[in-house]
Design an enzyme around this catalytic site. Structure first.
Site, short mmCIF file in Angstrom:
data_model
loop_
_atom_site.label_atom_id
_atom_site.label_comp_id
_atom_site.label_asym_id
_atom_site.label_seq_id
_atom_site.Cartn_x
_atom_site.Cartn_y
_atom_site.Cartn_z
N HIS A 46 48.95 55.60 38.74
CA HIS A 46 47.89 54.62 39.46
C HIS A 46 46.97 55.71 40.67
O HIS A 46 47.84 56.73 40.75
CB HIS A 46 48.49 53.71 40.38
CG HIS A 46 49.32 52.77 39.51
ND1 HIS A 46 48.68 51.77 38.96
CD2 HIS A 46 50.55 52.28 39.29
CE1 HIS A 46 49.20 50.96 38.37
NE2 HIS A 46 50.19 51.27 38.57
N CYS A 102 42.87 55.90 37.85
CA CYS A 102 41.73 55.67 38.47
C CYS A 102 41.22 56.25 39.79
O CYS A 102 41.93 57.02 40.24
CB CYS A 102 41.86 54.05 39.26
SG CYS A 102 42.18 52.72 37.94
#
Length: 194
Positions: A46, A102
Site C-alpha cells: 500500500h 499507489c
C-alpha cells in the site's frame, strides 16, 4: 547469494514489513553497498499520501509507504525514504527500485518524474531541481520503475510484481511461486548480463 536477499512479507513465514523492518532494510542496503554494486529494491504494498509537514511538496502532500503496523507506527514519508536511503547511498552504486504501490511516482523524492498517462510515456527531469546541489558531492545513479498500481492485482501481489513474475517465468522457465524464487531468477538474469 541468499544472505544478500532480504524479504519482508506478511505471510507468517518471513519478517513482517513493519515500519522499523522496512527502514532497517533500506539502512542495511546503504551500509553494505559500495561503488560498483548493483542493488535491486522492490516494494509491493500500500502507498498513500499525507499532508506535507515541512513545505517541500508542490502539491502539498508527502507520498508514503504504508507498513503493516502503520496504525501505531505511522506511514513512511517520502522525506524519510530520501534521507535514510537515497541521500546516504554511496557514490557509484546503481540502484533500481520498483515501487508497486499507489502514489509511487515520487515516493523517493527523486528529481525525476515518470509519466505514463496513456498519451505520453517518459522520464523527465524536474527542472526546478538544482542538480549540482541535489545530493552534494555524490551522484545517485538510479533506474526507477515507479508506477501506480492499476488496482486488482489478483493473487495477493501487485500488478507490476505479477508482470515481473510472468516475465521471469519466460526467461528462466521456472515456476515463480515465491519471492525467493523471483529474486533468484532476477539475480541469475543480472549476472548473465554483466
Amino acid at each position: 547469494e541468499e544472505d544478500n536477499i532480504m524479504v519482508l512479507m506478511d505471510d507468517g513465514i518471513h519478517h513482517e514489513p513493519t515500519r522499523d523492518s522496512i527502514l532497517s532494510g533500506y539502512r542495511r542496503l546503504v551500509a553494505e553497498s559500495v561503488a560498483g554494486d548493483t542493488v535491486f529494491c522492490h516494494y509491493s504494498g500500500h502507498g498513500g499520501r499525507l499532508v506535507d509537514d515541512d513545505g517541500d511538496e508542490d502539491d502539498g502532500y508527502d507520498e508514503t509507504l504504508i507498513p503493516v503496523d502503520f496504525e501505531h507506527a505511522g506511514q513512511i514519508r517520502d522525506d524519510v525514504l530520501f534521507n535514510e536511503f537515497v541521500r546516504p547511498m554511496a557514490e557509484g552504486v546503481t540502484v533500481t527500485c520498483l515501487m508497486d504501490c499507489c502514489h509511487s511516482g515520487t515516493v523517493l523524492d527523486l528529481p525525476y518524474r515518470f509519466v505514463a498517462d496513456g498519451d505520453d510515456v517518459q522520464m523527465r527531469a524536474d527542472e526546478s531541481v538544482d542538480f549540482e546541489g541535489f545530493l552534494g558531492p555524490a551522484f545517485w545513479t538510479a533506474g526507477i520503475i515507479a508506477a501506480t498500481s492499476l488496482g486488482g492485482g489478483g493473487g495477493g501481489v501487485g500488478e507490476i510484481f505479477g508482470a515481473i513474475m510472468d516475465c521471469c517465468r519466460c526467461l528462466c522457465g521456472a515456476i515463480m511461486d515465491s519471492c525467493e524464487c523471483l529474486c533468484g531468477c532476477l539475480c541469475d538474469c543480472l549476472e548473465d548480463n554483466e
